[in-house]
Motif scaffolding. Sequence first.
Motif: not given
Length: 385
Positions: A89-101
């Motif tokens: 979940y932490i990895l997925t959240y980090g990737v999603m955060f970067l993808t939204t930028i």
Amino acid sequence: MDAMEIIGYVFVIIAFARLLAEGFERLGYPGFLGEITAGMILSAILIDMPRDQMALLAELGLFFLMISAGLEVTPEELHYAGRRTLPLYILTYGVMFLTTIPFTGGRVGPDNVITAAILSIASAPIVLRLKRFFGSDFLHVALSYAVISEIFGLFLVYMVIRFNENPGDYGPILSSVLKDLAFVGILLYINYLLGIKQKVRIIRFLRRLKSDEAVFGLFMVFSTSLAFISEEIGMHFSIGGFLAGLMMHSDLVGTKQYDRLTTIVSGVTYGIFAPIFFAWRGLNFETELSFVVIEFFAVIYVVRLTLSALAVRETDLPTNLVRGAGIASFGVLGLLMGEIGFVSGVLSEHMYAMASLASVLGIFASATLGRIMNHHQKKRSSSAA
């Protein structure tokens, strides 16, 4: 508006939602997608609907859904599976955060925090529907991810709201977080002690109750008490309902009492309140159709599916894809989180619309992938025969 008019609106919503739910089930999709669709259709018809009363019933629907989610797993299963799913979940959240930028103009702010939380959750109903493809052993892992992602998602949304309400003043926020952690920790410790020393007494006491309604009534007192405490200390009230369900596992209350409880909770949840909750999400569905929105969903879903499939990979590629689809199934709770963020003024209208559409399309995409795998599996079985 008098009581009979409100009851009439409730009847129409439940009846139409269940009708479309049955239709979606026959097409191989989860029924709640039909209930959401019913809400979208009714939003253009029930113009004078009593929104305050419906919103209250929808919140009760969320409360019962979280109780049902808690009853699906035990603290031990959540702890065991959480060791694998929390890092994911932490990895997925980090990737999603970067993808939204790139979709927020290169800026980093509350939009990214909340949108990433919405896009990182999984849908427990989709996970349950796909379990026959990835096996029961992986079911607890996928359900654990769904539960962890929903709880952390709600927590992140409320944290952003608190920061927005108290800019620069971190004392109340830190105090609130410590109270939240203490509340959850104390409950889990009490559950552990009861399971060791008082389990037999609890089972004997529940056996003395003559009716299923008495068991359900005691549980509702317990769950609503935890919900009030949860809301009072700054958490979402539904977290209290989930914790109540988590503590009422069969090892503590006995298999017979657990079955009595889950039967009534399931009937009340999926027969009455869940259709209202899902229809209400459809009634309040906000989105915008443009190339950017479609591009946003395509990028998000491909990234999530690939990441999830790689994280839970096995030797069989179809199994990897279905496991990834189960974890990358988004979730209806994302619509609620987006609504909370938007109404509170910490999520922009544009990102709210894009995240809402991504949540619904993500559920459809994962369910469709499950249908394709089901068809492929049946075709392969027929060829072998």
